[in-house]
Scaffold this active site. Structure first.
Site, PDB file in Angstrom:
ATOM      1  N   SER A 232     -42.511  24.729 -19.576  1.00  0.00           N
ATOM      2  CA  SER A 232     -41.321  25.148 -18.817  1.00  0.00           C
ATOM      3  C   SER A 232     -40.959  24.119 -17.754  1.00  0.00           C
ATOM      4  O   SER A 232     -40.048  24.342 -16.957  1.00  0.00           O
ATOM      5  CB  SER A 232     -41.565  26.519 -18.161  1.00  0.00           C
ATOM      6  OG  SER A 232     -42.760  26.508 -17.412  1.00  0.00           O
TER       7      SER A 232
ATOM      8  N   ASN B 186     -49.553  33.912 -13.665  1.00  0.00           N
ATOM      9  CA  ASN B 186     -48.600  35.009 -13.862  1.00  0.00           C
ATOM     10  C   ASN B 186     -48.069  35.536 -12.531  1.00  0.00           C
ATOM     11  O   ASN B 186     -46.879  35.779 -12.372  1.00  0.00           O
ATOM     12  CB  ASN B 186     -49.257  36.157 -14.633  1.00  0.00           C
ATOM     13  CG  ASN B 186     -49.732  35.725 -16.003  1.00  0.00           C
ATOM     14  OD1 ASN B 186     -49.419  34.619 -16.442  1.00  0.00           O
ATOM     15  ND2 ASN B 186     -50.508  36.568 -16.671  1.00  0.00           N
TER      16      ASN B 186
ATOM     17  N   THR C  33       0.357  49.192 -10.350  1.00  0.00           N
ATOM     18  CA  THR C  33      -0.549  49.928 -11.228  1.00  0.00           C
ATOM     19  C   THR C  33      -0.022  49.631 -12.631  1.00  0.00           C
ATOM     20  O   THR C  33       1.196  49.514 -12.815  1.00  0.00           O
ATOM     21  CB  THR C  33      -0.533  51.455 -10.977  1.00  0.00           C
ATOM     22  OG1 THR C  33       0.755  51.961 -11.356  1.00  0.00           O
ATOM     23  CG2 THR C  33      -0.801  51.799  -9.517  1.00  0.00           C
ATOM     24  N   HIS C  34      -0.917  49.454 -13.570  1.00  0.00           N
ATOM     25  CA  HIS C  34      -0.536  49.044 -14.932  1.00  0.00           C
ATOM     26  C   HIS C  34       0.250  47.736 -14.916  1.00  0.00           C
ATOM     27  O   HIS C  34       1.080  47.506 -15.796  1.00  0.00           O
ATOM     28  CB  HIS C  34       0.277  50.130 -15.648  1.00  0.00           C
ATOM     29  CG  HIS C  34      -0.280  51.503 -15.479  1.00  0.00           C
ATOM     30  ND1 HIS C  34      -1.178  52.058 -16.361  1.00  0.00           N
ATOM     31  CD2 HIS C  34      -0.117  52.427 -14.491  1.00  0.00           C
ATOM     32  CE1 HIS C  34      -1.526  53.272 -15.948  1.00  0.00           C
ATOM     33  NE2 HIS C  34      -0.893  53.511 -14.804  1.00  0.00           N
TER      34      HIS C  34
ATOM     35  N   SER D 144      -0.838  18.266 -17.416  1.00  0.00           N
ATOM     36  CA  SER D 144      -1.075  18.212 -18.851  1.00  0.00           C
ATOM     37  C   SER D 144      -0.952  16.759 -19.310  1.00  0.00           C
ATOM     38  O   SER D 144      -0.134  16.005 -18.793  1.00  0.00           O
ATOM     39  CB  SER D 144      -0.047  19.080 -19.573  1.00  0.00           C
ATOM     40  OG  SER D 144       0.149  18.616 -20.895  1.00  0.00           O
TER      41      SER D 144
ATOM     42  N   LYS E  26       3.942  20.153 -16.282  1.00  0.00           N
ATOM     43  CA  LYS E  26       2.962  21.203 -16.038  1.00  0.00           C
ATOM     44  C   LYS E  26       2.218  21.115 -14.711  1.00  0.00           C
ATOM     45  O   LYS E  26       1.920  20.033 -14.213  1.00  0.00           O
ATOM     46  CB  LYS E  26       1.908  21.161 -17.149  1.00  0.00           C
ATOM     47  CG  LYS E  26       2.449  21.630 -18.481  1.00  0.00           C
ATOM     48  CD  LYS E  26       2.553  23.128 -18.520  1.00  0.00           C
ATOM     49  CE  LYS E  26       1.534  23.679 -19.493  1.00  0.00           C
ATOM     50  NZ  LYS E  26       1.480  25.114 -19.402  1.00  0.00           N
TER      51      LYS E  26
ATOM     52  N   ASN F 277      -1.131  23.436 -13.714  1.00  0.00           N
ATOM     53  CA  ASN F 277      -1.961  24.508 -14.264  1.00  0.00           C
ATOM     54  C   ASN F 277      -3.013  25.003 -13.275  1.00  0.00           C
ATOM     55  O   ASN F 277      -3.560  24.224 -12.502  1.00  0.00           O
ATOM     56  CB  ASN F 277      -2.653  24.019 -15.540  1.00  0.00           C
ATOM     57  CG  ASN F 277      -1.664  23.738 -16.668  1.00  0.00           C
ATOM     58  OD1 ASN F 277      -0.637  24.408 -16.765  1.00  0.00           O
ATOM     59  ND2 ASN F 277      -1.953  22.746 -17.484  1.00  0.00           N
TER      60      ASN F 277
ATOM     61  N   GLU G 292      -8.867  29.485 -13.396  1.00  0.00           N
ATOM     62  CA  GLU G 292      -9.285  29.757 -14.783  1.00  0.00           C
ATOM     63  C   GLU G 292     -10.778  29.473 -14.970  1.00  0.00           C
ATOM     64  O   GLU G 292     -11.479  30.189 -15.687  1.00  0.00           O
ATOM     65  CB  GLU G 292      -8.472  28.907 -15.753  1.00  0.00           C
ATOM     66  CG  GLU G 292      -7.032  29.375 -15.864  1.00  0.00           C
ATOM     67  CD  GLU G 292      -6.193  28.410 -16.688  1.00  0.00           C
ATOM     68  OE1 GLU G 292      -5.491  28.870 -17.592  1.00  0.00           O
ATOM     69  OE2 GLU G 292      -6.245  27.195 -16.422  1.00  0.00           O
TER      70      GLU G 292
ATOM     71  N   TYR H 100     -48.048  40.762 -18.399  1.00  0.00           N
ATOM     72  CA  TYR H 100     -47.320  39.505 -18.580  1.00  0.00           C
ATOM     73  C   TYR H 100     -47.240  39.135 -20.066  1.00  0.00           C
ATOM     74  O   TYR H 100     -48.214  39.276 -20.811  1.00  0.00           O
ATOM     75  CB  TYR H 100     -48.016  38.372 -17.808  1.00  0.00           C
ATOM     76  CG  TYR H 100     -47.324  37.032 -18.012  1.00  0.00           C
ATOM     77  CD1 TYR H 100     -46.254  36.654 -17.209  1.00  0.00           C
ATOM     78  CD2 TYR H 100     -47.721  36.171 -19.033  1.00  0.00           C
ATOM     79  CE1 TYR H 100     -45.606  35.447 -17.411  1.00  0.00           C
ATOM     80  CE2 TYR H 100     -47.079  34.959 -19.242  1.00  0.00           C
ATOM     81  CZ  TYR H 100     -46.016  34.601 -18.427  1.00  0.00           C
ATOM     82  OH  TYR H 100     -45.374  33.404 -18.633  1.00  0.00           O
TER      83      TYR H 100
ATOM     84  N   GLN I  85     -41.221  33.642 -19.410  1.00  0.00           N
ATOM     85  CA  GLN I  85     -40.872  32.283 -18.999  1.00  0.00           C
ATOM     86  C   GLN I  85     -39.372  32.026 -19.202  1.00  0.00           C
ATOM     87  O   GLN I  85     -38.775  31.229 -18.496  1.00  0.00           O
ATOM     88  CB  GLN I  85     -41.704  31.297 -19.825  1.00  0.00           C
ATOM     89  CG  GLN I  85     -41.406  29.841 -19.559  1.00  0.00           C
ATOM     90  CD  GLN I  85     -42.488  28.942 -20.148  1.00  0.00           C
ATOM     91  OE1 GLN I  85     -43.627  28.996 -19.738  1.00  0.00           O
ATOM     92  NE2 GLN I  85     -42.132  28.142 -21.135  1.00  0.00           N
TER      93      GLN I  85
HETATM   94  N1  ARG Z   1     -44.710  29.014 -17.138  1.00  0.00           N
HETATM   95  C1  ARG Z   1     -44.974  30.408 -17.164  1.00  0.00           C
HETATM   96  C2  ARG Z   1     -43.714  31.191 -16.795  1.00  0.00           C
HETATM   97  O1  ARG Z   1     -42.780  30.605 -16.362  1.00  0.00           O
HETATM   98  C3  ARG Z   1     -46.036  30.804 -16.198  1.00  0.00           C
HETATM   99  C4  ARG Z   1     -47.362  30.510 -16.762  1.00  0.00           C
HETATM  100  C5  ARG Z   1     -48.016  31.664 -17.350  1.00  0.00           C
HETATM  101  N2  ARG Z   1     -48.593  31.227 -18.560  1.00  0.00           N
HETATM  102  C6  ARG Z   1     -49.458  31.910 -19.215  1.00  0.00           C
HETATM  103  N3  ARG Z   1     -49.892  31.406 -20.312  1.00  0.00           N
HETATM  104  N4  ARG Z   1     -49.888  33.066 -18.814  1.00  0.00           N
HETATM  105  O2  ARG Z   1     -43.659  32.376 -16.932  1.00  0.00           O
END
Ligand code: ARG
Length: 457
Positions: free
Chosen positions: A22, A109, A154-155, A276, A282, A284, A289, A316, A321
């Protein structure tokens, strides 16, 4: 570097390591991870798992890692599962074997949840400040257009007379509620999971009270399974961000419609509009938007997390992740939006002349005229019917409400009297509006005062 592996006979596939890491998106958590490590080290020293010397080494190493991060030197030159692993690795480089004592009693975790909570707490405070800034701009514009008469809708059909200031204040109050929701969300974010371990706590006498005070958490989680795995606080924040975005998007929709030549109610600020490549004439409303468009993306992010969480078993799961990319994307998008939107809105100019013209036939005075008859004893349903006939005849005869003389009105009802004449014009109606939330000049002043008070809180 890996934080596990002794029970494995084979090496992790490189491709898989890249897939499961991650680090690509949780790198931004580094300062918070360092902060948690600092508190954790101090706490381990208090319960005599770290000696004073080891603590000193670790704290110095944490400063070094922090400096590396700030100077953009905390690059990952190896394969790391996440930011927590990378920081643990760097600590070992700087502090040597003392760093190996630091993770005692702690799981990634609970660590990841703690980091995200600290990060989110900061971002919520920032967003709250930006919303306050936006509200100040609304107040300034509402004051500027306090006497600019326009229709309410309204509407999307003309309804009754209001002022542009009153419409702008309707935007203000949305965000007053959003701030409350965000503050509630902040309370739920500000709960400390540490001590939960991976799911079932730790046999070490970890001082969670101390950790809580060090990290300025408002409360400590009650249950280790819940603490290590809940993402309710992410959901709440994303819900708050959806509401904020829906509010912004609605304003954008108003501005986009009002800027078309068919309404002509506002002039788009050129510094925030685009042209544009093909059609030279134009101008815009891209700023509005884009904010409207990004709302879809931000609602999608809430959807992604709801789908992620639905049906996960207790405790967990690595699925969790995947909470970070949508959460971080919503935060980034909203930050960008809130940093530009107030300036764009402030630069919008309402066209008073055009607003006046659009209601000059006086049809939007109809409700007030019917209410006038009600004060003269005409049952409201009858009054409604009488004014409806007047409106229909006006259309056929190409007549404005203000063209009508008392004698014309008497032909519809004997109950009309001279006092009705001011009510044939939108300005006259505005003056006589009596309910507290209405846009009469007096009530509007009270509304502005309430808004200033709300902002000062
Ligand atoms: N990178 C993990 C997350 O973002 C946290 C690590 C937990 N990994 C694990 N194998 N228990 O949730």
């Amino acid at each position: 570097m890996k934080l596990w592996g002794s029970r494995f006979g084979k090496d992790t596939s490189g491709k898989f390591l890249n897939f499961e890491s991650s680090l690509k998106f949780d790198f931004r958590l580094a300062p918070y991870d360092i902060e948690v490590n600092r508190a954790w080290a101090k706490m381990l020293n208090r319960i005599e798992i770290l000696t004073d010397g080891e603590l000193k080494k670790i704290l110095t190493a944490l400063n070094d890692v922090s400096a590396d991060f700030e100077k953009g030197r905390l690059a990952s030159d190896g394969a790391f599962e996440d930011i927590h692993t990378l920081i643990e690795d760097r600590l070992f480089t700087y502090a040597g074997s003392a760093a190996k004592k630091l993770p005692a009693g702690r799981s990634r975790n609970e660590l990841v949840s703690t980091d995200v909570r600290l990060y989110l707490r900061d971002r919520i405070d920032y967003i709250l400040g930006e919303i306050k800034g936006l509200q100040r701009r609304f107040l300034a514009s509402a004051t500027r257009y306090a006497r600019t008469v326009m229709p309410s809708f309204t509407h999307l059909q003309p309804a009754t007379p209001v002022t542009a200031g009153h419409l702008i204040m309707s935007y203000f109050w949305r965000f007053e509620r959003d701030k409350k929701f965000l503050k509630f969300t902040r309370e739920r974010v500000n709960v400390m999971p540490l001590g939960a371990g991976a799911a079932g706590g730790s046999t070490l006498p970890l001082d969670t009270e101390f950790l809580m005070n060090e990290l300025l958490f408002g409360a400590c989680a009650e249950n280790s399974i819940d603490a290590a795995s809940t993402r309710d606080f992410v959901l709440l924040f994303l819900e708050a961000s959806c509401i904020i975005q829906i509010h912004l998007s609605g304003i954008c929709e108003d501005m986009i419609l009002f800027s078309t030549p068919y309404f002509g109610y506002i002039k788009l600020p050129e510094e925030y509009s685009t042209g544009s490549s093909l059609m030279p004439q134009k101008r815009n409303p891209d700023a509005f938007e884009l904010v409207r468009g990004k709302t879809g993306r931000i609602i999608g992010n809430l959807n992604a997390i709801m789908n992620l969480l639905k049906g996960l078993p207790s405790g967990y799961n690595r699925d969790l992740q995947e909470d970070k990319p949508p959460l971080f994307d919503s935060i980034d998008q909203m930050t960008e939006i809130l940093e530009i939107f107030p300036s764009v809105f402030s630069a919008v100019e309402f066209n008073e002349q055009r607003l006046k013209e659009s209601i000059s036939n006086g049809e939007i005075c109809a409700q007030a005229m019917a209410e006038f008859l009600a004060t003269k004893g005409v049952p409201f349903r009858n009054a409604h019917e009488i004014i409806g006939r007047i409106a229909r005849d006006n259309e056929t005869l190409k007549r404005k409400m203000s063209d009508l003389k008392l004698t014309d009105l008497k032909a519809y009802s004997e109950c009309f009297s001279l006092e009705v004449i001011p009510l044939l014009e939108p300005e006259g109606v505005l003056k006589q509006l009596a309910t507290p939330s209405s846009p009469s000049p007096l009530k509007f002043e009270q509304q502005l005062r309430m808004a200033y008070e709300a902002l000062e809180e």
